[in-house]
Design an enzyme around this catalytic site. Structure first.
Site, PDB file in Angstrom:
ATOM      1  N   ASP A   1      -4.354   3.098  -0.732  1.00 51.93           N
ATOM      2  CA  ASP A   1      -5.399   2.038  -0.021  1.00 51.93           C
ATOM      3  C   ASP A   1      -6.572   2.322  -0.926  1.00 51.93           C
ATOM      4  O   ASP A   1      -7.260   3.434  -1.176  1.00 51.93           O
ATOM      5  CB  ASP A   1      -5.616   2.589   1.338  1.00 51.93           C
ATOM      6  CG  ASP A   1      -4.931   1.642   2.286  1.00 51.93           C
ATOM      7  OD1 ASP A   1      -4.439   0.651   2.247  1.00 51.93           O
ATOM      8  OD2 ASP A   1      -4.892   2.210   3.431  1.00 51.93           O
TER       9      ASP A   1
ATOM     10  N   GLU B   1      -0.756  -6.598   9.916  1.00 52.22           N
ATOM     11  CA  GLU B   1      -1.073  -5.680  10.992  1.00 52.22           C
ATOM     12  C   GLU B   1      -0.942  -6.232  12.449  1.00 52.22           C
ATOM     13  O   GLU B   1      -1.987  -7.014  12.448  1.00 52.22           O
ATOM     14  CB  GLU B   1      -1.839  -4.567  10.779  1.00 52.22           C
ATOM     15  CG  GLU B   1      -2.013  -3.566  11.745  1.00 52.22           C
ATOM     16  CD  GLU B   1      -2.809  -2.207  10.973  1.00 52.22           C
ATOM     17  OE1 GLU B   1      -2.921  -2.123  10.131  1.00 52.22           O
ATOM     18  OE2 GLU B   1      -3.164  -1.430  12.069  1.00 52.22           O
TER      19      GLU B   1
HETATM   20  O1  KIV Z   1      -3.820   3.014   6.511  1.00 48.29           O
HETATM   21  C1  KIV Z   1      -2.590   2.863   6.852  1.00 48.29           C
HETATM   22  O2  KIV Z   1      -1.942   3.745   7.118  1.00 48.29           O
HETATM   23  C2  KIV Z   1      -2.264   1.444   6.861  1.00 48.29           C
HETATM   24  C3  KIV Z   1      -0.879   1.055   7.581  1.00 48.29           C
HETATM   25  C4  KIV Z   1      -1.117   1.132   8.717  1.00 48.29           C
HETATM   26  C5  KIV Z   1      -0.646  -0.288   6.903  1.00 48.29           C
HETATM   27  O3  KIV Z   1      -2.894   0.566   6.229  1.00 48.29           O
END
Ligand code: KIV
Length: 271
Positions: free
Chosen positions: A90, A189
Site C-alpha cells: 500500500d 472492500e
Molecule cells: O490495508 C489493508 O490491509 C488492505 C486490505 C484490507 C485490502 O487494504
C-alpha cells in the site's frame, strides 16, 4: 483445482490468467519477515503489505498515521521472507493524492527501497492522473474501491459502501476506468455481493474482495484477523481460522507460571 500452484513466482500476468481460467486468487496481508515466510509457505498467490499495519502492528485507530518510511520498512521485511507470492504494498495516506509527480516518487521509493512488486492505492477517477503516471513508469498498480479506509473521515463510518444505485454506478465506472488506465487488479472492500459480481463481470482484470461476497476473482483478509489474534474485531465477513489470541495468552500464562514455580528451565534445558 489449482492449475497455477506449480508456478515458482507469481506475477501480475499469473493473476490475469487465473481470472481467465476461473481459478480463485488468494491474498493475505503480512508486515514482517517471519509471518511473510509462513504465509508464502501456506501457498497464497499474493501478499499485501497493507497500511492496516497502522492498526494491527502499531495500534492506531485508523490507517492514516502510517508513513511511507514505515511502510517501506515493513515491505523490506516481508520481501526477504517471500519466495513465490506476488508482493504488493500500500502507498499510505498523503503520499499519492496531491499530485502525480509525488505519487510516482512514492511508488518508486516503495519499489526501489521496499522491494515490492507493485503498489496499491485507494480511489477511482479522482486519482486517475496519479495512477497513469505510476503505470507509465512501469510500476504495477492495484486499485482499491468501495470502503477505502484512508477516506474514513469523509465516510464517517466503516459500514458497507455502495448500497445505493448512484454510488454503485460510480463504483462500476471507476472499476472500468482503473482497467482502462492499466491497473492489473482491484481490491473491492465491503460492498454488496451482487455489486461485486457485476463489477467482476464487467472488467477483465481480477477483483480481490474483502467483505464483497464469493463472486470476486479472489479474496483477501488481514492476517491477524484471519488467525484470530484480534479479539475486538468481528465483522460479518471475517472467518477466523485459528484462535491465536487464546492460544498465545494461554502459552504466556503457562510460561509465567513455570518460571515463578522454578519449573522452567529444567535440567535438560540448562547447560
Ligand atoms: O490495508 C489493508 O490491509 C488492505 C486490505 C484490507 C485490502 O487494504
Amino acid at each position: 483445482m489449482s492449475v497455477h500452484s506449480e508456478i515458482k513466482k507469481v506475477t501480475t500476468e499469473t493473476l490475469r490468467k487465473m481470472k481467465f481460467d476461473k481459478e480463485k486468487i488468494t491474498m493475505l496481508t503480512a508486515y514482517d519477515f517471519t509471518t511473510a515466510k509462513m504465509v508464502d509457505a501456506g501457498g497464497v498467490d499474493a501478499i499485501l503489505i497493507g497500511d492496516s499495519a497502522a492498526n494491527v502492528m502499531a495500534g492506531f485507530e485508523t490507517t492514516l498515521p502510517i508513513t511511507l518510511d514505515q511502510m517501506i520498512y515493513h515491505a523490506q521485511s516481508v520481501v526477504r521472507g517471500v519466495d513465490r507470492a506476488l508482493v504488493i504494498a500500500d502507498l499510505p495516506f498523503g503520499t499519492y493524492q496531491s499530485n502525480p509527480e509525488k505519487a510516482l516518487e512514492s511508488a518508486v521509493r516503495m519499489m526501489k527501497e521496499g522491494g515490492a512488486h507493485g503498489v496499491k492505492i485507494e480511489g477511482g477517477k479522482e486519482i486517475s492522473k496519479s495512477i497513469k503516471k505510476i503505470i507509465n513508469a512501469g510500476i504495477p498498480v492495484m486499485g482499491h474501491l468501495g470502503l477505502t479506509p484512508q477516506s474514513i473521515y469523509k465516510f464517517g463510518t466503516y459500514k458497507v459502501r455502495a448500497k445505493e444505485e448512484a454510488e454503485a454506478e460510480k463504483l462500476i465506472a471507476d472499476a472500468q476506468l482503473l482497467e482502462e488506465l492499466g491497473c492489473f487488479s482491484i481490491v473491492l472492500e465491503k460492498i454488496p455481493a451482487d455489486l461485486a459480481k457485476r463489477v467482476s463481470e464487467s472488467i477483465t482484470i481480477p477483483t480481490i474482495g474483502i467483505g464483497a461476497g464469493p463472486d470476486c476473482d479472489g479474496q483477501v483478509l488481514v492476517y491477524h484477523d484471519m488467525v484470530g489474534m484480534n479479539q475486538g474485531f468481528s465483522p460479518k465477513f471475517l472467518r477466523r481460522y485459528l484462535d491465536l489470541y487464546t492460544e498465545i495468552t494461554g502459552a504466556v500464562a503457562q510460561y509465567v507460571k513455570d518460571v515463578k514455580a522454578v519449573e522452567f528451565p529444567n535440567e535438560k534445558e540448562s547447560y
